[in-house]
Design an enzyme around this catalytic site. Structure first.
Site, PDB file in Angstrom:
ATOM      1  N   PRO A   1       0.786  -1.230   0.000  1.00 54.91           N
ATOM      2  CA  PRO A   1       0.000   0.000   0.000  1.00 54.91           C
ATOM      3  C   PRO A   1       0.819   1.281   0.000  1.00 54.91           C
ATOM      4  CG  PRO A   1      -0.096  -1.085   2.139  1.00 54.91           C
ATOM      5  CD  PRO A   1       0.544  -2.054   1.192  1.00 54.91           C
ATOM      6  N   ASN A   2       0.311   2.224  -0.774  1.00 49.69           N
ATOM      7  CA  ASN A   2       0.817   3.601  -0.874  1.00 49.69           C
ATOM      8  C   ASN A   2       2.116   3.721  -1.655  1.00 49.69           C
ATOM      9  OD1 ASN A   2      -1.297   4.898   0.681  1.00 49.69           O
ATOM     10  ND2 ASN A   2      -0.432   3.864   2.450  1.00 49.69           N
TER      11      ASN A   2
ATOM     12  N   ARG B   1       5.271  12.382  -2.757  1.00 49.08           N
ATOM     13  CA  ARG B   1       5.154  12.928  -1.400  1.00 49.08           C
ATOM     14  C   ARG B   1       6.290  12.373  -0.546  1.00 49.08           C
ATOM     15  NH1 ARG B   1      -0.175  12.608  -2.896  1.00 49.08           N
ATOM     16  NH2 ARG B   1      -1.434  14.412  -2.364  1.00 49.08           N
TER      17      ARG B   1
ATOM     18  N   TYR C   1      11.376   8.953   1.533  1.00 51.65           N
ATOM     19  CA  TYR C   1      11.381   7.889   0.518  1.00 51.65           C
ATOM     20  C   TYR C   1      12.137   8.250  -0.763  1.00 51.65           C
ATOM     21  CZ  TYR C   1       7.880   5.840   3.575  1.00 51.65           C
ATOM     22  OH  TYR C   1       7.237   5.322   4.658  1.00 51.65           O
TER      23      TYR C   1
ATOM     24  N   ASN D   1       8.004  -5.820  -0.822  1.00 50.62           N
ATOM     25  CA  ASN D   1       7.882  -4.637   0.029  1.00 50.62           C
ATOM     26  C   ASN D   1       6.406  -4.547   0.402  1.00 50.62           C
ATOM     27  OD1 ASN D   1       7.775  -2.252   1.388  1.00 50.62           O
ATOM     28  ND2 ASN D   1       8.921  -1.065  -0.133  1.00 50.62           N
TER      29      ASN D   1
ATOM     30  N   ALA E   1       3.152  -0.805   4.836  1.00 49.46           N
ATOM     31  CA  ALA E   1       2.693  -0.799   6.230  1.00 49.46           C
ATOM     32  C   ALA E   1       2.160  -2.169   6.669  1.00 49.46           C
ATOM     33  CB  ALA E   1       1.632   0.278   6.419  1.00 49.46           C
TER      34      ALA E   1
ATOM     35  N   HIS F   1       4.022  -4.472   9.146  1.00 50.08           N
ATOM     36  CA  HIS F   1       3.945  -4.335  10.606  1.00 50.08           C
ATOM     37  C   HIS F   1       2.630  -4.836  11.186  1.00 50.08           C
ATOM     38  CE1 HIS F   1       7.287  -1.845   9.445  1.00 50.08           C
ATOM     39  NE2 HIS F   1       6.503  -0.984   8.839  1.00 50.08           N
TER      40      HIS F   1
ATOM     41  N   ASP G   1       1.297 -15.666   6.768  1.00 41.66           N
ATOM     42  CA  ASP G   1       0.771 -17.013   6.538  1.00 41.66           C
ATOM     43  C   ASP G   1       0.868 -17.398   5.060  1.00 41.66           C
ATOM     44  OD1 ASP G   1       0.215 -17.307   9.216  1.00 41.66           O
ATOM     45  OD2 ASP G   1      -1.951 -17.042   9.021  1.00 41.66           O
TER      46      ASP G   1
ATOM     47  N   GLU H   1      12.436  -9.839   1.961  1.00 48.02           N
ATOM     48  CA  GLU H   1      11.735  -8.630   2.407  1.00 48.02           C
ATOM     49  C   GLU H   1      12.599  -7.417   2.071  1.00 48.02           C
ATOM     50  OE1 GLU H   1      10.913  -8.652   6.597  1.00 48.02           O
ATOM     51  OE2 GLU H   1      10.215  -6.574   6.594  1.00 48.02           O
TER      52      GLU H   1
ATOM     53  N   HIS I   1      12.782  -2.920   2.032  1.00 47.80           N
ATOM     54  CA  HIS I   1      12.224  -1.611   2.369  1.00 47.80           C
ATOM     55  C   HIS I   1      13.147  -0.522   1.844  1.00 47.80           C
ATOM     56  CE1 HIS I   1       9.200  -3.376   4.916  1.00 47.80           C
ATOM     57  NE2 HIS I   1      10.140  -4.151   5.419  1.00 47.80           N
ATOM     58  N   LEU I   2      12.539   0.543   1.384  1.00 49.21           N
ATOM     59  CA  LEU I   2      13.310   1.712   0.954  1.00 49.21           C
ATOM     60  C   LEU I   2      14.016   2.352   2.136  1.00 49.21           C
ATOM     61  CD1 LEU I   2      10.372   3.017  -1.164  1.00 49.21           C
ATOM     62  CD2 LEU I   2      12.599   2.479  -2.157  1.00 49.21           C
ATOM     63  N   SER I   3      13.271   2.550   3.222  1.00 51.78           N
ATOM     64  CA  SER I   3      13.805   3.225   4.406  1.00 51.78           C
ATOM     65  C   SER I   3      14.358   2.191   5.391  1.00 51.78           C
ATOM     66  CB  SER I   3      12.702   4.045   5.069  1.00 51.78           C
ATOM     67  OG  SER I   3      11.643   3.209   5.520  1.00 51.78           O
TER      68      SER I   3
ATOM     69  N   ARG J   1      13.382   4.285  12.401  1.00 51.92           N
ATOM     70  CA  ARG J   1      12.165   5.103  12.363  1.00 51.92           C
ATOM     71  C   ARG J   1      11.315   4.871  13.625  1.00 51.92           C
ATOM     72  NH1 ARG J   1       9.388   4.735   6.701  1.00 51.92           N
ATOM     73  NH2 ARG J   1       8.380   6.603   7.563  1.00 51.92           N
TER      74      ARG J   1
ATOM     75  N   ARG K   1       7.391   0.675  13.544  1.00 54.13           N
ATOM     76  CA  ARG K   1       7.928   0.110  12.290  1.00 54.13           C
ATOM     77  C   ARG K   1       9.045  -0.900  12.547  1.00 54.13           C
ATOM     78  NH1 ARG K   1       5.619   3.452   8.283  1.00 54.13           N
ATOM     79  NH2 ARG K   1       5.315   5.569   9.033  1.00 54.13           N
TER      80      ARG K   1
HETATM   81  O1  CA2 Z   1      10.521   1.882   3.681  1.00 52.47           O
HETATM   82  C1  CA2 Z   1       9.679   1.187   3.095  1.00 52.47           C
HETATM   83  O2  CA2 Z   1       9.858   0.697   1.988  1.00 52.47           O
HETATM   84  C2  CA2 Z   1       8.315   0.965   3.774  1.00 52.47           C
HETATM   85  O3  CA2 Z   1       7.870  -0.350   3.457  1.00 52.47           O
HETATM   86  C3  CA2 Z   1       7.383   1.995   3.180  1.00 52.47           C
HETATM   87  C4  CA2 Z   1       5.995   1.973   3.819  1.00 52.47           C
HETATM   88  C5  CA2 Z   1       6.104   2.051   5.340  1.00 52.47           C
HETATM   89  O4  CA2 Z   1       4.810   1.914   5.926  1.00 52.47           O
HETATM   90  C6  CA2 Z   1       7.017   0.990   5.906  1.00 52.47           C
HETATM   91  O5  CA2 Z   1       7.110   1.158   7.303  1.00 52.47           O
HETATM   92  C7  CA2 Z   1       8.405   1.086   5.284  1.00 52.47           C
HETATM   93  C8  CA2 Z   1       5.180   3.172   3.356  1.00 52.47           C
HETATM   94  C9  CA2 Z   1       5.063   3.298   1.871  1.00 52.47           C
HETATM   95  C10 CA2 Z   1       4.350   4.585   1.601  1.00 52.47           C
HETATM   96  O6  CA2 Z   1       5.043   5.270   0.597  1.00 52.47           O
HETATM   97  C11 CA2 Z   1       4.729   6.571   0.437  1.00 52.47           C
HETATM   98  C12 CA2 Z   1       5.346   7.181  -0.624  1.00 52.47           C
HETATM   99  C13 CA2 Z   1       5.114   8.496  -0.848  1.00 52.47           C
HETATM  100  C14 CA2 Z   1       4.258   9.212  -0.043  1.00 52.47           C
HETATM  101  C15 CA2 Z   1       3.642   8.594   1.016  1.00 52.47           C
HETATM  102  C16 CA2 Z   1       3.872   7.257   1.257  1.00 52.47           C
END
Ligand code: CA2
Length: 145
Positions: free
Chosen positions: A10-11, A18, A23, A74, A77, A80, A87, A98, A100-102, A107, A111
């Protein structure tokens, strides 16, 4: 050719539009290009997908069992929160890396826990889009034995 599913949660479709401080400026299309270039360099076929829906991600993991040798995930959210994704990974029996960008451990505390990590082959985080390239390299090396 060995095929890998790169699955995004998601997202992540909003990437590059944003929160660039967290990110980065790359869009999901840029990440896809990097994954496809990495796959081409390593002789791996890449199926790159994104969904905002937990059930659709579970479905994609189930379908991967028939089509792919492994998964780079990836889960966003859902990392978490989702026992369902954990499963599904256990059920399909494919190696999952797995990603993640961040750096999720640098954080907010919520997370720091991943439902995916205990059932993943490994986890790469904190390198921006390069996390995906590193994950594909690691999964490719694992699949090559
Ligand atoms: O760091 C990552 O790749 C995450 O999976 C990104 C998720 C976050 O919930 C994880 O804790 C770490 C969030 C992705 C949302 O990406 C956005 C990108 C632009 C603007 C808002 C959200």
């Amino acid at each position: 050719m060995t095929s890998i599913l790169v699955l995004n949660g998601p997202n992540l479709n909003l990437l590059g539009t944003r929160e660039p401080a967290v990110y980065g400026a790359a869009t999901l299309a840029d990440v896809r290009t990097l994954c496809e270039e990495t796959g081409a360099r390593l002789g791996l076929s890449i199926d790159f997908r994104q969904s905002n829906h937990e059930g659709a991600l579970v479905d994609a993991l189930h379908e991967a069992r028939e089509r792919h040798a492994g998964v780079v995930l990836n889960a966003g959210a859902y990392t978490h929160t989702s026992v369902a994704l954990r499963d599904a990974i256990t059920a399909i029996g494919l190696p999952v890396v797995e990603v993640h960008l961040s750096n999720i451990h640098a954080r907010e505390p919520f997370r720091h826990h991943s439902h995916i990590a205990p059932v993943a082959l490994g986890m790469i985080c904190g390198f921006g889009p390069r996390s995906y390239a590193l994950a594909i390299e690691a999964l490719g090396a694992h699949l090559a034995g």
